[in-house]
Design a protein around this motif. Structure first.
Motif, PDB file in Angstrom:
ATOM      1  N   PHE A 163       8.920   6.116   4.862  1.00 44.11           N
ATOM      2  CA  PHE A 163       8.797   7.349   4.083  1.00 44.11           C
ATOM      3  C   PHE A 163      10.065   7.623   3.283  1.00 44.11           C
ATOM      4  CE2 PHE A 163       4.963   9.534   5.617  1.00 44.11           C
ATOM      5  CZ  PHE A 163       4.641   8.758   6.705  1.00 44.11           C
ATOM      6  N   GLY A 164       9.871   8.280   2.154  1.00 40.26           N
ATOM      7  CA  GLY A 164      11.002   8.853   1.449  1.00 40.26           C
ATOM      8  C   GLY A 164      11.419  10.153   2.107  1.00 40.26           C
ATOM      9  N   ALA A 165      12.490  10.720   1.599  1.00 44.28           N
ATOM     10  CA  ALA A 165      13.039  11.948   2.194  1.00 44.28           C
ATOM     11  C   ALA A 165      12.287  13.194   1.772  1.00 44.28           C
ATOM     12  CB  ALA A 165      14.513  12.078   1.853  1.00 44.28           C
ATOM     13  N   LEU A 225       1.297   5.581  -0.354  1.00 39.87           N
ATOM     14  CA  LEU A 225       0.602   6.833  -0.070  1.00 39.87           C
ATOM     15  C   LEU A 225       1.498   8.013  -0.439  1.00 39.87           C
ATOM     16  CD1 LEU A 225       0.483   4.766   2.690  1.00 39.87           C
ATOM     17  CD2 LEU A 225      -1.442   6.277   3.145  1.00 39.87           C
ATOM     18  N   GLN A 228      14.756  15.126   6.164  1.00 40.55           N
ATOM     19  CA  GLN A 228      14.464  13.703   5.993  1.00 40.55           C
ATOM     20  C   GLN A 228      12.972  13.451   6.105  1.00 40.55           C
ATOM     21  OE1 GLN A 228      16.911  11.457   5.250  1.00 40.55           O
ATOM     22  NE2 GLN A 228      18.220  13.265   5.156  1.00 40.55           N
ATOM     23  N   GLY A 229      12.565  12.270   5.712  1.00 38.84           N
ATOM     24  CA  GLY A 229      11.187  11.872   5.916  1.00 38.84           C
ATOM     25  C   GLY A 229      10.992  11.342   7.319  1.00 38.84           C
ATOM     26  N   PRO A 230       9.758  11.218   7.751  1.00 39.07           N
ATOM     27  CA  PRO A 230       9.494  10.661   9.081  1.00 39.07           C
ATOM     28  C   PRO A 230      10.020   9.238   9.197  1.00 39.07           C
ATOM     29  CG  PRO A 230       7.528  11.707   8.161  1.00 39.07           C
ATOM     30  CD  PRO A 230       8.526  11.627   7.065  1.00 39.07           C
ATOM     31  N   PHE A 254       5.865  13.777   0.381  1.00 40.63           N
ATOM     32  CA  PHE A 254       6.491  12.552   0.846  1.00 40.63           C
ATOM     33  C   PHE A 254       5.767  11.351   0.251  1.00 40.63           C
ATOM     34  CE2 PHE A 254       9.468  14.111   3.887  1.00 40.63           C
ATOM     35  CZ  PHE A 254       8.925  15.264   4.422  1.00 40.63           C
ATOM     36  N   TYR A 284       6.581   9.037  15.130  1.00 37.91           N
ATOM     37  CA  TYR A 284       7.664   9.126  14.167  1.00 37.91           C
ATOM     38  C   TYR A 284       8.628  10.220  14.593  1.00 37.91           C
ATOM     39  CZ  TYR A 284       4.709   6.500  10.865  1.00 37.91           C
ATOM     40  OH  TYR A 284       3.931   5.544  10.262  1.00 37.91           O
ATOM     41  N   TYR A 296       0.868  -1.176   0.000  1.00 32.72           N
ATOM     42  CA  TYR A 296       0.000   0.000   0.000  1.00 32.72           C
ATOM     43  C   TYR A 296       0.900   1.219   0.000  1.00 32.72           C
ATOM     44  CZ  TYR A 296      -4.123   2.801   1.295  1.00 32.72           C
ATOM     45  OH  TYR A 296      -5.162   3.701   1.317  1.00 32.72           O
ATOM     46  N   PHE A 303      -1.778  12.683  10.500  1.00 34.84           N
ATOM     47  CA  PHE A 303      -0.705  13.212  11.319  1.00 34.84           C
ATOM     48  C   PHE A 303      -1.107  14.463  12.088  1.00 34.84           C
ATOM     49  CE2 PHE A 303       3.174  10.891  10.351  1.00 34.84           C
ATOM     50  CZ  PHE A 303       2.783  10.132   9.262  1.00 34.84           C
ATOM     51  N   GLY A 304      -0.488  14.606  13.260  1.00 36.83           N
ATOM     52  CA  GLY A 304      -0.555  15.849  13.988  1.00 36.83           C
ATOM     53  C   GLY A 304       0.481  16.825  13.473  1.00 36.83           C
ATOM     54  N   PRO A 305       0.517  18.037  14.050  1.00 37.19           N
ATOM     55  CA  PRO A 305       1.446  19.054  13.565  1.00 37.19           C
ATOM     56  C   PRO A 305       2.885  18.830  13.999  1.00 37.19           C
ATOM     57  CG  PRO A 305       0.214  19.879  15.430  1.00 37.19           C
ATOM     58  CD  PRO A 305      -0.363  18.532  15.108  1.00 37.19           C
ATOM     59  N   MET A 362       5.257   1.468   8.112  1.00 39.22           N
ATOM     60  CA  MET A 362       5.259   2.429   7.022  1.00 39.22           C
ATOM     61  C   MET A 362       6.606   3.131   6.950  1.00 39.22           C
ATOM     62  SD  MET A 362       2.166   4.838   5.807  1.00 39.22           S
ATOM     63  CE  MET A 362       2.172   6.241   6.889  1.00 39.22           C
ATOM     64  N   LEU A 364       6.514  13.417  15.333  1.00 34.42           N
ATOM     65  CA  LEU A 364       5.177  13.390  14.757  1.00 34.42           C
ATOM     66  C   LEU A 364       4.376  12.234  15.332  1.00 34.42           C
ATOM     67  CD1 LEU A 364       6.256  13.957  11.067  1.00 34.42           C
ATOM     68  CD2 LEU A 364       4.856  15.543  12.376  1.00 34.42           C
ATOM     69  N   LYS A 368       3.226  18.253   2.749  1.00 35.50           N
ATOM     70  CA  LYS A 368       3.567  18.907   4.013  1.00 35.50           C
ATOM     71  C   LYS A 368       3.916  20.372   3.781  1.00 35.50           C
ATOM     72  CE  LYS A 368       6.471  18.516   8.118  1.00 35.50           C
ATOM     73  NZ  LYS A 368       6.684  19.975   8.200  1.00 35.50           N
ATOM     74  N   PHE A 391      -2.463  13.694   4.338  1.00 33.69           N
ATOM     75  CA  PHE A 391      -2.701  12.653   3.353  1.00 33.69           C
ATOM     76  C   PHE A 391      -3.253  13.244   2.061  1.00 33.69           C
ATOM     77  CE2 PHE A 391      -3.778   8.755   1.451  1.00 33.69           C
ATOM     78  CZ  PHE A 391      -5.074   8.845   0.965  1.00 33.69           C
ATOM     79  N   TYR A 393       1.911  12.018   0.821  1.00 35.69           N
ATOM     80  CA  TYR A 393       1.569  13.033   1.798  1.00 35.69           C
ATOM     81  C   TYR A 393       2.153  14.356   1.336  1.00 35.69           C
ATOM     82  CZ  TYR A 393       0.001   9.651   5.340  1.00 35.69           C
ATOM     83  OH  TYR A 393      -0.686   8.682   6.034  1.00 35.69           O
ATOM     84  N   GLY A 400       2.027  19.106  10.203  1.00 35.46           N
ATOM     85  CA  GLY A 400       2.282  17.698   9.952  1.00 35.46           C
ATOM     86  C   GLY A 400       1.926  17.320   8.531  1.00 35.46           C
ATOM     87  N   PRO A 401       2.415  16.167   8.068  1.00 37.25           N
ATOM     88  CA  PRO A 401       2.048  15.696   6.726  1.00 37.25           C
ATOM     89  C   PRO A 401       0.539  15.489   6.611  1.00 37.25           C
ATOM     90  CG  PRO A 401       3.894  14.430   7.623  1.00 37.25           C
ATOM     91  CD  PRO A 401       3.352  15.237   8.744  1.00 37.25           C
ATOM     92  N   ARG A 431       3.779   0.934   2.776  1.00 38.40           N
ATOM     93  CA  ARG A 431       3.423   0.176   3.976  1.00 38.40           C
ATOM     94  C   ARG A 431       3.299  -1.305   3.672  1.00 38.40           C
ATOM     95  NH1 ARG A 431      -2.324   1.289   5.976  1.00 38.40           N
ATOM     96  NH2 ARG A 431      -2.637  -0.668   4.896  1.00 38.40           N
TER      97      ARG A 431
END
Lengths: 111, 116
Positions: A101-103, A34, B41-43, A89, B35, A32, B107-109, A99, B91, A38, A46, A36, A43-44, A93
């Protein structure tokens, strides 16, 4: 061990044109995927997702394509708008809910 | 509330100080995730709860990191004897249910932690 890679740290496009953000993964157990978005100090959020049983999912201006054989996915935004400027991002998953994430890719849409 | 909330939003700590970061997930969400996001970088996954059960803590970088969710809603991430390398955005995310389905994490802030 970077299991999800976004090789372009930044992308700049003109308003109205297509934005294409790319993502590669290495773990074949991911099922799966996704995207995101940001904004600074938030926060990210969806944006769109795709299951591994599909190769395309579309939601308005956003389309995600999945190429399982190449372990590659991409996000297309068309037409791009200045409000789309953000960091995007890619995330993947597995069925253990792990899950990765990319950078991130910073997209700038110029008016 | 409508979304995931986190407090404090910003925290400055002296090296060696203990800190506690709070996460209020979306009401009714079963799963909760923490996270760590370093600059540029990503989370990166730290730990995850299903209700009050901590099912995976494999991402916690050291035994100075501890997370709990005693009543299956609010969660606290505690970092003991903070080090400069702990500086990051932390996060929290929640999702309605676990496992394997097409479940989105919200996600939260984040809490931006700076250790001096």
């Amino acid at each position: 061990d970077q299991q999800v890679k976004q090789n372009s740290p930044s992308l700049s496009v003109q308003e109205g044109r297509i934005s294409i953000l790319n993502c590669d993964y290495t773990n074949s157990m991911f099922d799966y995927f996704l995207w995101y978005k940001k904004y600074p100090a938030e926060g990210p959020t969806f944006l769109i997702s795709i299951s591994s049983i599909k190769d395309k999912n579309e939601d308005g201006r956003f389309t995600v394509f999945l190429n399982k054989s190449a372990k590659h996915l991409s996000l297309h935004i068309v037409p791009s708008q200045p409000g789309d400027s953000a960091v995007y991002f890619c995330a993947a998953r597995d069925n253990n809910n792990d899950m990765r994430f990319g950078a991130g890719t910073r997209l700038t849409v110029k008016p | 509330g409508a979304g995931v909330s986190q407090s404090p939003r910003y925290k400055v700590a002296k090296r060696g100080q203990d800190v506690a970061l709070r996460c209020d997930p979306i009401s009714g969400h079963v799963s909760l995730f923490w996270y760590q996001q370093a600059l540029g970088q990503g989370p990166e996954f730290l730990t995850y709860f299903q209700n009050e059960a901590q099912l995976d803590k494999s991402g916690l970088p050291s035994d100075r990191f501890f997370a709990e969710r005693p009543e299956g809603s609010v969660s606290t991430l505690k970092i003991q004897r903070t080090q400069q390398e702990d500086s990051a955005v932390y996060l929290c995310a929640s999702s309605l249910d676990l496992a394997g389905g097409e479940e989105t994490q919200y996600f939260g802030p984040g809490t931006r932690l700076l250790v001096l």
